[in-house]
Write a protein that holds these residues in place. Structure first.
Motif: not given
Lengths: 120, 110
Positions: A39, A94, A96, A108, A110-112, B43-44, B47
């Motif tokens: 994403l 950015v 991700h 659920d 995610w990377g930074q 930041t990530a 959810l």
């Protein structure tokens, strides 16, 4: 606990190809448990789904990007990758990597994120 | 322009309850689950709510979600300064055969 970390060049020239990798820890990407997802967040515009890939080889990409997107898995490195061709300033953002839950709109882990700027 | 519509901004004072709406259509919210994310640049994304109203482990019960027809809402009660962030709704779209996000709502804690 699944952890994801993106890597790649921060600057790409217009019309060139963007390549990013996502290192995965906590689970094997060949386990078949997750759909490996990319994403991006456009500055001032919000989140956009790029697409996902499963270990089985099944993929699904955003129709608006489909002609320029490729995804691949590297099981030896436990990584997955994104390639986006013919980039323009509109691809700045950015990026991700993430995992998709059972619902296609649910992500659920995610990377930074890694900032990619398209500029000459 | 996002297919899922959210208000661009929302605000509240500490302790208050705020709600953020997300409006879609029959091919996305009307047919599939809605998920909510908290996003802080750098930041990530996190959810917050999955499957319309389920909180993943670790998400405080101050956060709740609901869905009715082609609309959904995220409610945050007992507002805290740390809740200041961007919030996004997302749902699968059967017509697009892909995931859609709302445009995001910037929550300010006054």
């Amino acid at each position: 606990q699944v952890q994801l970390q993106e890597s790649g060049p921060g600057l790409v020239k217009p019309s060139q190809t963007l390549s990013l990798s996502c290192s995965v820890s906590g689970v094997s990407i060949s386990s078949g448990t997750y759909w490996w997802t990319w994403l991006r967040h456009h500055p001032g515009m919000g989140l956009e789904w790029i697409g996902y890939m499963h270990h089985s080889g099944n993929t699904n990409f955003n129709p608006s990007l489909k002609s320029r997107v490729t995804m691949s898995l590297d099981t030896s490195k436990n990584q997955f990758s994104l390639t986006l061709t013919s980039v323009s300033a509109a691809d700045t953002g950015v990026y991700h990597c993430a995992t998709t839950c059972d619902d296609g709109g649910c992500f659920d882990y995610w990377g930074q994120g890694t900032l990619v700027t398209v500029s000459s | 322009q996002s297919v899922l519509t959210q208000p661009p901004s929302a605000s509240g004072t500490p302790g208050q309850r705020v709600t953020i709406s997300c409006s879609g259509s029959n091919s996305n919210i009307g047919a599939n689950s809605v998920n909510w994310y908290q996003y802080l640049p750098g930041t990530a994304p996190k959810l917050l709510i999955r499957n319309n109203n389920q909180r993943p482990s670790g998400v405080p019960d101050r956060f709740s979600g609901s869905k009715s027809g082609i609309s959904a809402s995220l409610a945050i009660s007992g507002l805290q300064s740390e809740d200041e962030a961007d919030y996004y709704c997302a749902a699968w779209d059967d017509r697009l055969n892909g995931a859609l996000f709302g445009g995001g709502t910037k929550l300010t804690v006054l």
